[in-house]
Design a protein around this motif. Structure first.
Motif, mmCIF file in Angstrom:
data_model
loop_
_atom_site.group_PDB
_atom_site.id
_atom_site.type_symbol
_atom_site.label_atom_id
_atom_site.label_comp_id
_atom_site.label_asym_id
_atom_site.label_seq_id
_atom_site.Cartn_x
_atom_site.Cartn_y
_atom_site.Cartn_z
ATOM 1 N N LEU A 10 0.829 -1.200 0.000
ATOM 2 C CA LEU A 10 0.000 0.000 0.000
ATOM 3 C C LEU A 10 0.864 1.250 0.000
ATOM 4 O O LEU A 10 0.567 2.224 -0.698
ATOM 5 N N SER A 11 1.945 1.233 0.773
ATOM 6 C CA SER A 11 2.841 2.381 0.821
ATOM 7 C C SER A 11 3.446 2.669 -0.546
ATOM 8 O O SER A 11 3.488 3.813 -1.006
ATOM 9 N N ILE A 12 3.891 1.640 -1.241
ATOM 10 C CA ILE A 12 4.527 1.816 -2.559
ATOM 11 C C ILE A 12 3.522 2.244 -3.613
ATOM 12 O O ILE A 12 3.750 3.191 -4.376
ATOM 13 N N LEU A 13 2.381 1.560 -3.659
ATOM 14 C CA LEU A 13 1.444 1.769 -4.766
ATOM 15 C C LEU A 13 0.547 2.981 -4.569
ATOM 16 O O LEU A 13 0.046 3.544 -5.540
ATOM 17 N N ALA A 14 0.354 3.417 -3.336
ATOM 18 C CA ALA A 14 -0.358 4.674 -3.116
ATOM 19 C C ALA A 14 0.545 5.845 -3.470
ATOM 20 O O ALA A 14 0.113 6.826 -4.066
ATOM 21 N N ASP A 15 1.828 5.754 -3.113
ATOM 22 C CA ASP A 15 2.779 6.805 -3.461
ATOM 23 C C ASP A 15 2.952 6.903 -4.969
ATOM 24 O O ASP A 15 3.051 8.000 -5.540
ATOM 25 N N ALA A 16 2.964 5.761 -5.639
ATOM 26 C CA ALA A 16 3.152 5.742 -7.092
ATOM 27 C C ALA A 16 1.977 6.345 -7.831
ATOM 28 O O ALA A 16 2.106 6.781 -8.982
ATOM 29 N N ALA A 17 0.810 6.400 -7.182
ATOM 30 C CA ALA A 17 -0.393 6.924 -7.842
ATOM 31 C C ALA A 17 -0.556 8.422 -7.697
ATOM 32 O O ALA A 17 -1.463 9.007 -8.285
ATOM 33 N N LYS A 18 0.304 9.083 -6.914
ATOM 34 C CA LYS A 18 0.081 10.492 -6.599
ATOM 35 C C LYS A 18 0.253 11.416 -7.794
ATOM 36 O O LYS A 18 -0.200 12.554 -7.770
ATOM 37 N N TYR A 19 0.896 10.939 -8.865
ATOM 38 C CA TYR A 19 1.131 11.802 -10.010
ATOM 39 C C TYR A 19 -0.093 11.964 -10.902
ATOM 40 O O TYR A 19 -0.105 12.804 -11.783
ATOM 41 N N ASP A 20 -1.101 11.129 -10.696
ATOM 42 C CA ASP A 20 -2.324 11.245 -11.496
ATOM 43 C C ASP A 20 -3.315 12.118 -10.744
ATOM 44 O O ASP A 20 -3.769 11.774 -9.665
ATOM 45 N N ALA A 21 -3.645 13.280 -11.326
ATOM 46 C CA ALA A 21 -4.500 14.259 -10.631
ATOM 47 C C ALA A 21 -5.982 14.004 -10.835
ATOM 48 O O ALA A 21 -6.815 14.577 -10.132
ATOM 49 N N SER A 22 -6.354 13.165 -11.797
ATOM 50 C CA SER A 22 -7.762 13.045 -12.187
ATOM 51 C C SER A 22 -8.526 12.089 -11.289
ATOM 52 O O SER A 22 -8.937 11.014 -11.709
ATOM 53 N N CYS A 23 -8.721 12.504 -10.032
ATOM 54 C CA CYS A 23 -9.350 11.574 -9.089
ATOM 55 C C CYS A 23 -10.527 12.184 -8.349
ATOM 56 O O CYS A 23 -10.890 11.708 -7.282
#
Length: 413
Positions: A10-23
């Motif tokens: 969760l730590s890795i994959l939540a951090d990796a998703a932060k670059y997508d703003a369309s949420c």
């Protein structure tokens, strides 16, 4: 690959998703659990929102299924050649996290994207399985946003629309040639084809007046995309023109803008410095003007310098200062379309003015009560007891109403 626990994933994959703003979760249809056994709700109370470091409110579990990727896009932290920790969720793990986080009131839904593993079809099938399991096995009625893999089979895109509230496929870069250069494995034509399929699905899901049986819902919150700002040298006017084209061509609900952020071990073809975050903010303001205020992209661009929006003042004020011959406008008689172009007046304020003036002649104090602040509005309007005189054409008008000191936006890092 060595096994890692769920918390580390969760730590890795939540951090990796932060670059997508369309949420964002706006625009979906209402679904609640009243009168049934369903879990979750897209509206109402009981949601604990999280805040990103720059102040944006996020109330979705925003993760990648995996940050492994067979593509090597130069601007992406998860590209194949990037030296970052890797992880991958199983479908059941994402389902479990979503349900448990909702029950704890951490989230109101799920935003799920992924790197490309094996193939576009395999990756999209995994994303659809998550949404389908939540909807059909757990009767989850919260918000689900799925990121499309444009290369996937059209049948998988269709299935995604049946279970997700919103779908999105990122154009990524304003210039097609830049996408070809920085992400050679992506094809803008394939991305647009997927977006076109979603639009056709949305139109097919609209019931006709004479339809006795309503068609099945398809992505009721529509589709969106994202443009990276500052990675390919495109000026703001070009970005706005691209957004206007996407809105008109694909019926998008939103275009999101994400200021380019330099990544570790980045390619030499990328800029060394990130653009100011205020540039991203100004593009969002310009986008709002196009969607809700009747402005066209060329009109907003009239006040731009070398194609770039003014970072010190908002785009509507910049346009008004550049078009002073159209002001002042009479708040008691001007059409709604013109009132929407007055700096400082928002859509709600204008609607209140139009409603109230049917019953009384408005004074300046009335306008002050109907809008957030009168200082920016005063030079551009006339009322029963107010005319700006020479204020509208004053040489120092910009200095009088521009924010001082200029606001400073916090950094993501």
């Amino acid at each position: 690959m060595a096994q890692i626990d769920l918390r580390r994933k969760l730590s890795i994959l939540a951090d990796a998703a932060k670059y997508d703003a369309s949420c964002a979760s706006s625009g979906t249809s209402k679904r609640d659990s009243i009168g049934g056994k369903g879990l979750g709700s897209t509206e109402g109370m009981g949601i604990c929102h999280a805040y990103t470091p720059d102040g944006r409110c996020v109330s979705l579990l925003k993760v990648l299924l995996t940050n492994f990727c067979i593509y090597d896009c130069a601007y992406c932290i998860n590209r194949a050649s990037s030296n970052v920790p890797r992880a991958r969720f199983a479908v059941d793990e994402v389902v479990e996290l979503t349900l448990n986080f909702y029950k704890r009131n951490y989230i109101e839904g799920l935003f799920l994207s992924s790197g490309i593993i094996r193939s576009g079809d395999y990756t999209m099938e995994q994303l659809v399985r998550v949404a389908k399991t939540l909807r059909t096995e757990h009767d989850f009625r919260g918000y689900i946003h799925l990121k499309l893999i444009p290369e996937a089979d059209p049948r998988l895109v269709e299935a995604a629309g049946l279970y997700a509230d919103r779908l999105s496929a990122n154009i990524e870069l304003p210039r097609d040639e830049a996408l070809k250069r920085l992400a050679p494995q992506k094809d803008v034509g394939v991305i647009k084809k997927a977006m076109g399929q979603v639009r056709l699905g949305l139109e097919a899901a609209k019931p006709g007046k004479r339809d006795r049986i309503k068609p099945p819902k398809f992505a009721p919150a529509g589709q969106s995309t994202q443009l990276i700002v500052g990675a390919d040298g495109a000026p703001d006017t070009e970005i706005m023109a691209r957004s206007a084209s996407l809105y008109g061509g694909y019926g998008l609900r939103r275009v999101y803008y994400s200021a380019f952020s330099p990544i570790p071990d980045s390619s030499s073809v990328l800029p060394l410095a990130k653009p100011p975050l205020m540039r991203e903010h100004r593009l969002y303001q310009a986008d709002w003007l196009m969607r809700f205020y009747g402005f066209s992209a060329p009109e907003i661009g009239e006040a731009a310098t070398d194609g770039m929006l003014d970072l010190a003042i908002d785009p509507k004020l910049a346009w008004a200062l550049n078009r002073r011959e159209q002001f002042p406008v009479d708040v008691n008689s001007a059409p709604r379309e013109m009132l929407l172009r007055v700096p400082g007046l928002g859509v709600k304020s204008v609607d209140r003015i139009v409603s109230v003036r049917r019953w009384r002649t408005l004074r300046l104090e009335d306008i002050a009560r109907l809008c957030r602040g009168i200082d920016k509005v005063r030079p551009f309007i006339t009322a029963l007891d107010w005319t700006p005189g020479g204020l509208t054409d004053a040489a120092d008008l910009r200095a009088r109403i521009a924010p001082d000191p200029a606001p400073v936006q916090m950094s993501l890092f």
